[in-house]
Motif scaffolding. Structure first.
Motif, PDB file in Angstrom:
ATOM      1  N   ILE A 101       0.291  -5.487   8.178  1.00 21.50           N
ATOM      2  CA  ILE A 101      -0.883  -6.348   8.008  1.00 21.50           C
ATOM      3  C   ILE A 101      -0.742  -7.353   6.873  1.00 21.50           C
ATOM      4  O   ILE A 101      -1.507  -8.311   6.815  1.00 21.50           O
ATOM      5  CB  ILE A 101      -2.176  -5.525   7.799  1.00 21.50           C
ATOM      6  CG1 ILE A 101      -2.017  -4.545   6.633  1.00 21.50           C
ATOM      7  CG2 ILE A 101      -2.563  -4.786   9.077  1.00 21.50           C
ATOM      8  CD1 ILE A 101      -3.340  -3.975   6.145  1.00 21.50           C
ATOM      9  N   ALA A 102       0.209  -7.151   5.976  1.00 25.01           N
ATOM     10  CA  ALA A 102       0.347  -8.120   4.891  1.00 25.01           C
ATOM     11  C   ALA A 102       1.723  -8.030   4.264  1.00 25.01           C
ATOM     12  O   ALA A 102       2.389  -6.993   4.339  1.00 25.01           O
ATOM     13  CB  ALA A 102      -0.721  -7.877   3.824  1.00 25.01           C
ATOM     14  N   VAL A 103       2.127  -9.131   3.666  1.00 23.63           N
ATOM     15  CA  VAL A 103       3.392  -9.177   2.942  1.00 23.63           C
ATOM     16  C   VAL A 103       3.116  -9.860   1.614  1.00 23.63           C
ATOM     17  O   VAL A 103       2.417 -10.871   1.562  1.00 23.63           O
ATOM     18  CB  VAL A 103       4.456  -9.987   3.724  1.00 23.63           C
ATOM     19  CG1 VAL A 103       5.753 -10.082   2.928  1.00 23.63           C
ATOM     20  CG2 VAL A 103       4.716  -9.359   5.081  1.00 23.63           C
ATOM     21  N   LEU A 148       5.723  -4.868   1.870  1.00 24.62           N
ATOM     22  CA  LEU A 148       5.059  -4.834   3.175  1.00 24.62           C
ATOM     23  C   LEU A 148       3.867  -3.895   3.081  1.00 24.62           C
ATOM     24  O   LEU A 148       3.973  -2.812   2.502  1.00 24.62           O
ATOM     25  CB  LEU A 148       6.020  -4.303   4.250  1.00 24.62           C
ATOM     26  CG  LEU A 148       7.368  -5.013   4.391  1.00 24.62           C
ATOM     27  CD1 LEU A 148       8.186  -4.365   5.499  1.00 24.62           C
ATOM     28  CD2 LEU A 148       7.190  -6.496   4.653  1.00 24.62           C
ATOM     29  N   THR A 149       2.741  -4.294   3.635  1.00 17.40           N
ATOM     30  CA  THR A 149       1.561  -3.431   3.649  1.00 17.40           C
ATOM     31  C   THR A 149       1.212  -3.117   5.095  1.00 17.40           C
ATOM     32  O   THR A 149       1.164  -4.012   5.936  1.00 17.40           O
ATOM     33  CB  THR A 149       0.359  -4.112   2.963  1.00 17.40           C
ATOM     34  OG1 THR A 149       0.749  -4.463   1.635  1.00 17.40           O
ATOM     35  CG2 THR A 149      -0.839  -3.171   2.896  1.00 17.40           C
ATOM     36  N   PHE A 150       0.983  -1.819   5.352  1.00 17.38           N
ATOM     37  CA  PHE A 150       0.689  -1.363   6.703  1.00 17.38           C
ATOM     38  C   PHE A 150      -0.780  -0.960   6.818  1.00 17.38           C
ATOM     39  O   PHE A 150      -1.447  -0.718   5.815  1.00 17.38           O
ATOM     40  CB  PHE A 150       1.616  -0.210   7.079  1.00 17.38           C
ATOM     41  CG  PHE A 150       3.059  -0.625   7.101  1.00 17.38           C
ATOM     42  CD1 PHE A 150       3.605  -1.252   8.209  1.00 17.38           C
ATOM     43  CD2 PHE A 150       3.863  -0.439   5.987  1.00 17.38           C
ATOM     44  CE1 PHE A 150       4.925  -1.671   8.217  1.00 17.38           C
ATOM     45  CE2 PHE A 150       5.190  -0.854   5.987  1.00 17.38           C
ATOM     46  CZ  PHE A 150       5.711  -1.473   7.110  1.00 17.38           C
ATOM     47  N   SER A 151      -1.240  -0.864   8.053  1.00 18.21           N
ATOM     48  CA  SER A 151      -2.657  -0.592   8.303  1.00 18.21           C
ATOM     49  C   SER A 151      -3.104   0.771   7.776  1.00 18.21           C
ATOM     50  O   SER A 151      -4.283   0.992   7.540  1.00 18.21           O
ATOM     51  CB  SER A 151      -2.953  -0.696   9.793  1.00 18.21           C
ATOM     52  OG  SER A 151      -2.050   0.094  10.516  1.00 18.21           O
ATOM     53  N   ASP A 152      -2.181   1.689   7.577  1.00 15.98           N
ATOM     54  CA  ASP A 152      -2.583   3.003   7.052  1.00 15.98           C
ATOM     55  C   ASP A 152      -2.609   3.007   5.523  1.00 15.98           C
ATOM     56  O   ASP A 152      -2.725   4.041   4.899  1.00 15.98           O
ATOM     57  CB  ASP A 152      -1.649   4.100   7.581  1.00 15.98           C
ATOM     58  CG  ASP A 152      -0.190   3.855   7.209  1.00 15.98           C
ATOM     59  OD1 ASP A 152       0.092   2.895   6.444  1.00 15.98           O
ATOM     60  OD2 ASP A 152       0.670   4.610   7.669  1.00 15.98           O
ATOM     61  N   GLY A 153      -2.453   1.819   4.929  1.00 17.00           N
ATOM     62  CA  GLY A 153      -2.519   1.740   3.468  1.00 17.00           C
ATOM     63  C   GLY A 153      -1.169   1.920   2.785  1.00 17.00           C
ATOM     64  O   GLY A 153      -1.048   1.720   1.581  1.00 17.00           O
ATOM     65  N   LYS A 154      -0.155   2.301   3.542  1.00 15.70           N
ATOM     66  CA  LYS A 154       1.161   2.486   2.936  1.00 15.70           C
ATOM     67  C   LYS A 154       1.775   1.135   2.594  1.00 15.70           C
ATOM     68  O   LYS A 154       1.591   0.157   3.308  1.00 15.70           O
ATOM     69  CB  LYS A 154       2.093   3.218   3.896  1.00 15.70           C
ATOM     70  CG  LYS A 154       1.747   4.673   4.072  1.00 15.70           C
ATOM     71  CD  LYS A 154       2.964   5.456   4.569  1.00 15.70           C
ATOM     72  CE  LYS A 154       2.683   6.942   4.617  1.00 15.70           C
ATOM     73  NZ  LYS A 154       2.096   7.356   5.898  1.00 15.70           N
ATOM     74  N   GLN A 155       2.509   1.135   1.503  1.00 16.18           N
ATOM     75  CA  GLN A 155       3.230  -0.079   1.133  1.00 16.18           C
ATOM     76  C   GLN A 155       4.701   0.255   1.019  1.00 16.18           C
ATOM     77  O   GLN A 155       5.076   1.368   0.691  1.00 16.18           O
ATOM     78  CB  GLN A 155       2.730  -0.614  -0.211  1.00 16.18           C
ATOM     79  CG  GLN A 155       1.364  -1.250  -0.097  1.00 16.18           C
ATOM     80  CD  GLN A 155       1.049  -2.107  -1.309  1.00 16.18           C
ATOM     81  OE1 GLN A 155       1.371  -1.738  -2.427  1.00 16.18           O
ATOM     82  NE2 GLN A 155       0.420  -3.253  -1.088  1.00 16.18           N
ATOM     83  N   GLN A 156       5.507  -0.727   1.321  1.00 20.58           N
ATOM     84  CA  GLN A 156       6.939  -0.501   1.250  1.00 20.58           C
ATOM     85  C   GLN A 156       7.621  -1.755   0.731  1.00 20.58           C
ATOM     86  O   GLN A 156       7.343  -2.853   1.184  1.00 20.58           O
ATOM     87  CB  GLN A 156       7.456  -0.162   2.645  1.00 20.58           C
ATOM     88  CG  GLN A 156       8.882   0.321   2.627  1.00 20.58           C
ATOM     89  CD  GLN A 156       9.262   0.899   3.980  1.00 20.58           C
ATOM     90  OE1 GLN A 156       8.408   1.294   4.756  1.00 20.58           O
ATOM     91  NE2 GLN A 156      10.537   0.932   4.260  1.00 20.58           N
ATOM     92  N   VAL A 157       8.499  -1.545  -0.250  1.00 22.42           N
ATOM     93  CA  VAL A 157       9.247  -2.680  -0.789  1.00 22.42           C
ATOM     94  C   VAL A 157      10.579  -2.773  -0.048  1.00 22.42           C
ATOM     95  O   VAL A 157      11.281  -1.771   0.097  1.00 22.42           O
ATOM     96  CB  VAL A 157       9.488  -2.516  -2.304  1.00 22.42           C
ATOM     97  CG1 VAL A 157      10.355  -3.654  -2.836  1.00 22.42           C
ATOM     98  CG2 VAL A 157       8.157  -2.482  -3.032  1.00 22.42           C
ATOM     99  N   ILE A 158      10.890  -3.950   0.451  1.00 25.06           N
ATOM    100  CA  ILE A 158      12.190  -4.148   1.085  1.00 25.06           C
ATOM    101  C   ILE A 158      12.919  -5.251   0.334  1.00 25.06           C
ATOM    102  O   ILE A 158      12.292  -6.139  -0.251  1.00 25.06           O
ATOM    103  CB  ILE A 158      12.069  -4.507   2.591  1.00 25.06           C
ATOM    104  CG1 ILE A 158      11.269  -5.803   2.785  1.00 25.06           C
ATOM    105  CG2 ILE A 158      11.456  -3.352   3.374  1.00 25.06           C
ATOM    106  CD1 ILE A 158      11.318  -6.330   4.210  1.00 25.06           C
TER     107      ILE A 158
END
Length: 159
Positions: free
Chosen positions: A63-65, A129-139
């Motif tokens: 949902i977001a970057v 990166l932000t996902f709809s479940d609230g998780k974030q991940q750095v790539i």
């Protein structure tokens, strides 16, 4: 005798591998398979990222970057409007469970607007990166000139 010990070693190795796989998937369900940020001439304030993600968990949505090197990062899709390919900002991309998301030069991509500084070719940049479940991940993605120029030439005319 020797055969038995070898078998035991293999069994232990197998269990170990299984264990590390399980703990790994619990940690990162969406995995970056491939990707890069396009290197642009210093005079161009915008660029784009193309990535392939694999989802090893339940269905989710990107949902977001966030990009520290740009004022804004947007999720874009390409639509065909009366034979003209146009970019549209979208609010997310669905990723099916055990499916993958491919953001490519010919389709969906991440757009960076207002680069704070030109990105050096062969450098690496981090995105969140932000996902709809609230998780974030750095790539971390390499900065390179496009993969193959001929095929991607047609839609990169941002006005």
């Amino acid at each position: 005798m020797e055969f038995k010990t070898l078998k035991q070693i293999f069994k232990q190795l197998f269990n170990l591998t299984l264990l590390s796989c399980i703990s790994f998937t619990a940690f990162a369900q969406v995995i970056l398979v491939d990707g890069y940020v396009r290197a642009m001439p210093p005079s161009v304030p915008n660029t784009a990222a193309y990535i392939t993600l694999e989802n090893h968990g339940p269905a989710t949505r990107l949902i977001a970057v966030e990009a520290p090197f740009a004022k804004e990062a947007q999720l874009h899709t390409l639509i065909d409007e009366d034979g003209m390919i146009k970019m549209r900002q979208v609010d997310g991309f669905d990723i099916d469970s055990h499916g993958s998301l491919v953001l490519s030069e010919a389709g969906n991509h991440i757009m960076f607007l207002g680069l704070t500084a030109p990105l050096a070719e062969e450098s690496k940049v981090d995105l969140t990166l932000t996902f709809s479940d609230g998780k974030q991940q750095v790539i971390s993605l390499p900065v390179k000139k496009q993969a193959n120029s001929a095929e991607s030439e047609h839609h990169h005319h941002h006005h």
